[in-house]
Structures are given as structure tokens and as C-alpha cells.
Design an enzyme around this catalytic site. Structure first.
Site, PDB file in Angstrom:
ATOM      1  N   TYR A  31     -20.115 -17.697  11.080  1.00  9.87           N
ATOM      2  CA  TYR A  31     -20.117 -16.304  11.591  1.00  9.87           C
ATOM      3  C   TYR A  31     -21.546 -15.753  11.589  1.00  9.87           C
ATOM      4  CZ  TYR A  31     -15.215 -16.692   9.989  1.00  9.87           C
ATOM      5  OH  TYR A  31     -13.932 -17.090   9.747  1.00  9.87           O
ATOM      6  N   ASP A 164      -6.517 -12.970  11.323  1.00 15.58           N
ATOM      7  CA  ASP A 164      -6.490 -13.591  12.646  1.00 15.58           C
ATOM      8  C   ASP A 164      -5.236 -14.399  12.970  1.00 15.58           C
ATOM      9  OD1 ASP A 164      -9.053 -12.621  12.367  1.00 15.58           O
ATOM     10  OD2 ASP A 164     -10.049 -14.475  12.966  1.00 15.58           O
ATOM     11  N   TRP A 351      -5.232 -17.320   7.297  1.00 16.70           N
ATOM     12  CA  TRP A 351      -4.429 -16.173   6.849  1.00 16.70           C
ATOM     13  C   TRP A 351      -2.951 -16.521   6.717  1.00 16.70           C
ATOM     14  CZ3 TRP A 351      -6.452 -11.526   5.175  1.00 16.70           C
ATOM     15  CH2 TRP A 351      -7.826 -11.345   5.405  1.00 16.70           C
ATOM     16  N   GLU A 394     -14.980 -18.160   1.358  1.00 17.95           N
ATOM     17  CA  GLU A 394     -14.376 -17.192   2.272  1.00 17.95           C
ATOM     18  C   GLU A 394     -12.981 -16.797   1.786  1.00 17.95           C
ATOM     19  OE1 GLU A 394     -14.189 -18.760   6.259  1.00 17.95           O
ATOM     20  OE2 GLU A 394     -13.356 -16.916   7.102  1.00 17.95           O
TER      21      GLU A 394
END
Ligand code: DGY
Length: 422
Positions: A31, A164, A351, A394
Site C-alpha cells: 500500500y 474489503d 477480513w 497488518e
């Protein structure tokens, strides 16, 4: 919890290394730009050691705000070929170039925190411009993203939710025609293990939704009314309600009576509207499709943001605590992004199971405020253990604790410095 100066130092180094000069990338490689809600949380991480830099993170974020009030989800201050979809794909036509969608509006709540940490003076020199930016952004949400008029937030792209590939979106995504999506090259799976990322057929649909928005010239009215993805997201709805409460405190301090009145109305609307997301069968708040009105029926970490938003009667709050208890019996660490054993649960895949400390943080904050200090502490101490044992990833497996996604992640470092490492 005991303090750990080595980890404090490491967290600080991560933020400094991910700082590209006024804004922080979530992690190098995966990112490489400024992300909206990442930056807001990152400001909390800078605050304990560099308050000026904390404010600056928020100021570079709102520098990307659109004329219509939307704060975009990515700001491309400079290009980087290692990411897809980059600025050419979004074609925002703005300066700086940005994506055409937004992200969960945590900003106002974080502005309030920084301001209070510095004494909450109404004439604080950094407050007024950020307050105005938040107000314009909240008005944008109420104007374009409240299709039912009940104060809840509709996401028009799953990337807007920040969660997401939550399986809450599976049914809505399955209805999207991705047959006209042109050839493209994903970059994310070149940076991290594909088993930790969305699957290809999902990604095609993400691109199809993007292409609809771009073809409309990022006409937010058209996207809201007839876009291919229209989900009332439990996470964004709870976060906006909380953010409106925090913005109201600042409006009152600044003597902005007109905005305060408007915010009180929006708060009342969302407080009564939230029941639309309550799913009595599973005993939790779940996202619901704005077109079909189907509830996902899935208990996710976002379901527990009800505490953070300050909603739920005694029965609803008790059922949420039951769900938390049930989840805690099925996992080694709290708080998984999807209930263990539910359809599509996967402890490594983004997720669909992994723990995300920023959501854990908001949930813990809400639990503490609503009289559940024991649960708040349990979530904070599990979060600290994940970092101590596995590093600043993350996200983390709720089963083994192992890190997934990017390493040396800015918002995880920020959560250590602002919350679970304190
Ligand atoms: C990504 O590229 O996976 C981001 O989460 C989109 O915002």
C-alpha cells in the site's frame, strides 16, 4: 499490562520509516500511498511523541477532499507502479489524484482525541480547518449515502467499508457482472501470499464496480442510486454515528449552533435507524443490502461497534456480550473479523477471520464506555500479546496469532503506541 520500551521504539521506527513526508503509507510495497482511515489511526500513534506530526497526517489527508465533500479512500500524492488500481485507473481528475470512493469516517473522532489531548481549547489553531473538513464530509455522507433516510451509511464499493472481502458482501458481489472487465494485473499478490488476499473472482467484481463509477464520471448521485453495489454497512454506520457525536462536541465548543442542531438531528435519526441492522436471529448488528434488504446474518467484528456508537437496548447489548463470549470460547485471541465456524471463515484470509487491531480498538473503547471494562481489557491484552509474540503485522490469525498481510504496518504500530502497549 506492562510497558515494553523496546516495542515502543520499534513502533515509533515503523511510523518514521513509513513516513513519506507529511503522510504515512500503511506499509511499503503493498500500500504505497496515503489511505484515509489508516492515516486517521496513524495520527493517534504519532501523538504520544510528535503532536505536530500527528496533526499534519490529518491535514495531508483532508488536502485530498473533493469539492463535493468526499474524503477519498486513497490519495496518490506520488505515483507508484507497484499498486493496482493506481491513479490512471481511477481517473479522478482531481489534484492531487485520488480514488473515487471513500472509507469509514473515523476522522472526526480522532480529531477530537488529539484536540482533547492538547487541552480542548476552542481556539486551538489546528482545530477549525479539520472540523470544517469533517463537517463537509459528514454532510456528503448524509446527502449521498443515506438512501433510506434513517441515518445509516450505504457503501457503494466494498473497498469503502475497509473490510474489503468480508463475507458480508458475498451475495451482493455474486450479482455483479464482471464479464466486461478488461485485462489487468493484480499487484497485491506479488507482495503477500495470495492465501491472505481476496480471490480472483472477487477482485474482478471490485474492478467492475470501480469501472461503473469511473464511467459515470464519479457522479455520486448516480452511483448511489443505480450503482452495482449498495450495502448498508454496519461498520460505517456505527462509525459515522460515533463521529457525529464527537463532531457535535467540537461544534458546541466552537459555538457553531447551526451545525450543532444539524448534528443532533442526524444523531437522533441514526440512533433510531440502527435497529434496521439488528438481526434478532443471530443476536447482532449485521450489514444489510439496500436493494434487496437482505441481512447478511453474519457476526463480524463490526457488529460489536454498536458499543462504540452507543446504541442498543439492554437486551441487544446482552446478546452482543453473549456473542462475544461464544466467539472467545472458539478462538485463542479476540477479536476475529468473522465468527469462527461461520460460512467462509478463514483465519488467514484478510477480513474473513483475521484480527484487525483498529477495529478491536474501537470495540474495546466502546465496551469500556458501556460498562464492560473486563471485555475491553481482554481485547486490549490479546492485542498486545499478538504484537509481542508475532510483530507489527497488518492482521493476525485468531487461532495461532501469526501475522498475515503486510509487515511493519503503520496502524498496528499506532495501536501499540496509543492503546494496547500503554
Ligand atoms: C487494497 O488494495 O486491498 C485496499 O484495501 C483497497 O483499499
Amino acid at each position: 499490562m506492562t510497558r515494553n520500551p523496546q516495542l515502543d521504539m520499534k513502533a515509533r521506527e515503523i511510523l518514521e520509516r513509513n513516513d513519506l513526508g507529511g503522510y504515512t503509507v500503511p506499509t511499503h510495497g503493498l500500500y504505497p500511498f496515503q489511505w484515509n482511515w489508516d492515516s486517521a489511526f496513524v495520527a493517534l500513534g504519532f501523538a504520544p511523541f510528535d503532536m505536530d506530526r500527528a496533526w499534519q497526517e490529518l491535514e495531508t489527508l483532508v488536502a485530498g477532499q473533493w469539492a463535493d465533500g468526499m474524503i477519498p479512500h486513497i490519495i496518490f500524492h506520488r505515483d507508484d507502479a507497484g499498486y493496482f488500481p493506481g491513479p490512471d485507473m481511477w481517473a479522478s481528475g482531481t489534484t492531487p489524484p485520488t480514488s473515487g470512493i471513500t472509507q469509514p469516517p473515523v476522522l472526526a473522532s480522532i480529531v477530537r482525541q488529539l484536540w482533547e489531548q492538547e487541552g480542548a481549547a476552542p481556539d486551538h489553531p489546528r482545530l477549525a480547518p479539520l472540523y470544517q473538513a469533517c463537517l463537509r464530509s459528514h454532510r456528503w455522507f448524509h446527502r449521498f449515502r443515506d438512501p433510506l433516510g434513517n441515518g445509516l451509511v450505504m457503501a457503494t464499493h466494498n473497498w469503502e467499508t475497509g473490510r474489503d472481502n468480508s463475507s458480508e458482501w458475498d451475495d451482493a458481489l455474486a450479482r455483479i457482472d464482471a464479464s466486461r472487465v478488461g485485462a489487468y494485473q493484480r499487484r497485491d499478490t506479488g507482495h503477500v501470499d495470495a492465501a491472505m488476499r481476496p480471490r480472483q473472482h472477487e477482485y474482478d467484481r471490485y474492478v467492475a464496480i470501480l469501472e461503473f463509477g469511473r464511467a459515470s464520471g464519479w457522479d455520486h448521485r448516480r452511483i448511489a442510486d443505480s450503482g452495482p453495489f449498495r450495502m448498508i454497512d454496519v461498520g460505517m454506520s456505527m462509525i459515522l454515528l460515533r463521529a457525529n457525536r464527537d463532531l457535535l462536541v467540537m461544534a458546541e465548543a466552537l459555538g457553531d449552533a447551526a451545525a450543532a442542531g444539524e448534528l443532533r438531528q442526524q444523531i437522533a435519526r441514526a440512533e433510531s435507524g440502527m435497529d434496521w441492522l439488528w438481526n434478532e436471529e443471530v443476536g447482532a448488528y449485521c450489514s444489510r443490502d439496500a436493494t434487496t434488504h437482505e441481512s447478511s446474518g453474519l457476526v463480524t467484528n463490526a457488529s460489536f461497534l454498536g458499543f462504540y456508537a452507543g446504541v442498543g437496548n439492554r437486551h441487544q447489548q446482552a446478546r452482543l456480550i453473549d456473542a462475544l463470549e461464544r466467539i472467545s470460547r472458539g478462538t485463542a485471541y479476540l477479536l476475529p473479523s468473522l465468527e469462527t465456524g461461520s460460512r467462509a471463515y478463514d483465519h488467514r484470509r484478510y477480513w474473513r477471520g483475521p484480527i484487525w487491531l483498529v477495529v478491536s480498538y474501537m470495540v474495546a473503547q466502546g465496551l469500556a464506555e458501556q460498562g464492560h471494562a473486563d471485555w475491553a481489557l481482554r481485547i486490549a491484552s490479546d492485542s498486545a500479546k499478538l504484537i509481542e509474540q508475532f510483530g507489527f503485522f497488518e492482521s493476525f490469525s485468531p487461532e495461532t496469532g501469526e501475522g498475515s498481510g503486510g509487515a511493519d504496518f503503520s496502524w498496528t504500530a499506532a495501536m501499540w503506541l496509543a492503546w494496547c502497549g500503554r
